[in-house]
Design a protein around this motif. Structure first.
Motif, PDB file in Angstrom:
ATOM      1  N   ASP A 198      -6.783  -3.666  -2.492  1.00 64.20           N
ATOM      2  CA  ASP A 198      -6.771  -2.646  -3.536  1.00 64.20           C
ATOM      3  C   ASP A 198      -6.639  -1.270  -2.896  1.00 64.20           C
ATOM      4  O   ASP A 198      -6.497  -1.145  -1.678  1.00 64.20           O
ATOM      5  CB  ASP A 198      -8.025  -2.727  -4.421  1.00 64.20           C
ATOM      6  N   ARG A 199      -6.657  -0.226  -3.726  1.00 64.47           N
ATOM      7  CA  ARG A 199      -6.391   1.133  -3.245  1.00 64.47           C
ATOM      8  C   ARG A 199      -7.613   2.044  -3.403  1.00 64.47           C
ATOM      9  O   ARG A 199      -7.476   3.253  -3.518  1.00 64.47           O
ATOM     10  CB  ARG A 199      -5.192   1.708  -4.002  1.00 64.47           C
ATOM     11  N   ARG A 200      -8.786   1.470  -3.405  1.00 67.48           N
ATOM     12  CA  ARG A 200      -9.983   2.254  -3.682  1.00 67.48           C
ATOM     13  C   ARG A 200     -10.368   3.203  -2.559  1.00 67.48           C
ATOM     14  O   ARG A 200     -11.175   4.114  -2.777  1.00 67.48           O
ATOM     15  CB  ARG A 200     -11.158   1.316  -3.990  1.00 67.48           C
ATOM     16  N   HIS A 211       0.835  -1.199   0.000  1.00 64.41           N
ATOM     17  CA  HIS A 211       0.000   0.000   0.000  1.00 64.41           C
ATOM     18  C   HIS A 211       0.869   1.249   0.000  1.00 64.41           C
ATOM     19  O   HIS A 211       2.071   1.207   0.287  1.00 64.41           O
ATOM     20  CB  HIS A 211      -0.958  -0.008   1.192  1.00 64.41           C
ATOM     21  N   ALA A 268      -8.266   4.921  -9.203  1.00 64.39           N
ATOM     22  CA  ALA A 268      -8.121   3.495  -8.905  1.00 64.39           C
ATOM     23  C   ALA A 268      -8.466   2.726 -10.176  1.00 64.39           C
ATOM     24  O   ALA A 268      -9.595   2.306 -10.391  1.00 64.39           O
ATOM     25  CB  ALA A 268      -9.046   3.096  -7.759  1.00 64.39           C
TER      26      ALA A 268
END
Length: 329
Positions: free
Chosen positions: A219-221, A131, A201
């Motif tokens: 994920d990086r949402r 992250h 994203a």
């Protein structure tokens, strides 16, 4: 009696010379930035299977790539470091002997001020969880704890010789934190900030994961923007400029040309767009299968970004396109 049109736009398309004369947008090497990956511990450049023609560089091959970029008249080089060791807080990002800071120093020693030396300011390449920031015990990215790391990372890159740092983690307040740290450490006048102000994203980052040996879990949402939103980008850009950004970026480019256009129309600062790994790989794959004309597709894709309003384009084809433009005169 047959009536013929008096206005004939085709007259301005009749041959290459006329088309060149009336072209509304052009590409120039000085507007192109080459993203480059440098990996710790390599003895020779490592080709990327998902990005044909792109490599993880050694420190030596990086210097050669930077010298070539400067010789071609490119505008800049954006450096991404790939460390051998990772940890929870991305210690390698702030280590003066970490691969990214060594790479910045290497390139600056090689090209001096002939090329704008930029560093990607984010922790994702350096964290064992992949992250862009520090995690809470619950596994959520801690925005404000991450800002402290970004501030230290910005100073480390500036001390290594970066002309420009690019905060790309989409943390709230990241530009202000980095600008304050740079100013307090003697870099108020000579190190600028290229803010990844509108970073989405996106599904098109896939090949980049190979390029940086990503360890991403999940994920990086929760911190990168939702692809459904455009107005939100204007707010993000406005905030970054108020915090001290000198330039702003939209990333990716291809699926967000409307955002590029809106940002360029609204704000009177240089606007960059990043033609990311998935955009590159799709064209390369289609061309390899004989489905499209590779060179025409590359130039058309870049012209579309330029036409949308970007004055700076980050593209893995930067060096190749500069050579093509030189041949075309």
């Amino acid at each position: 009696m047959t009536s013929f049109p008096s206005s004939r736009p085709r007259r301005l398309r009749v041959n290459p010379a006329v088309r060149r004369l009336v072209a509304e947008n052009r590409l120039h090497p000085a507007e192109l930035v080459l993203p480059v990956f440098v990996r710790e511990g390599l003895s020779e450049p490592q080709p990327l299977s998902s990005m044909p023609g792109v490599y993880q560089h050694t420190r030596d091959s990086l210097r050669k790539a930077a010298a070539e970029a400067a010789g071609l008249g490119l505008g800049g080089i954006m450096l991404f470091g790939v460390p051998e060791q990772k940890d929870a807080v991305g210690s390698g990002a702030t280590d003066p002997d970490g691969i990214l800071n060594l790479a910045v120093a290497d390139v600056r020693a090689e090209v001096g001020d002939d090329l704008v030396v930029m560093g990607d300011l984010c922790l994702d390449e350096f964290t064992d969880h992949g992250h862009c920031g520090v995690l809470t015990p619950e596994g959520v990215v801690d925005n404000d704890a991450t800002l402290l790391r970004y501030a230290d990372m910005g100073v480390a890159m500036a001390q290594a010789g970066a002309h420009m740092v690019g905060p790309s983690g989409m943390m709230d307040g990241q530009v202000a934190a980095v600008r304050k740290a740079l100013d307090e450490n003697g870099f108020a006048e000579n190190v600028s900030i290229l803010a990844y102000a509108a970073k989405y994203a996106s599904a098109f980052y896939g090949p980049f994961r190979e390029a940086v040996n990503s360890s991403l879990q999940g994920d990086r949402r929760t911190y990168q923007q939702d692809p459904a939103n455009a107005q939100e980008s204007l707010r993000e850009v406005e905030l970054d400029l108020a915090e001290g950004a000198d330039l702003v970026m939209v990333k990716p480019a291809m699926s967000y040309l409307d955002v590029v256009a809106r940002v360029a129309d609204r704000f009177e600062v240089p606007v960059a767009a990043y033609q990311i790994s998935g955009e590159y790989s799709m064209i390369e794959a289609a061309a390899a299968n004989g489905w499209i004309d590779r060179e025409r597709a590359i130039l058309e894709s870049l012209l579309s970004i330029r036409r949308a309003g970007a004055s700076i384009i980050l593209t893995y084809w930067a060096a190749e396109v500069a050579k093509t433009l030189r041949e075309q005169g």
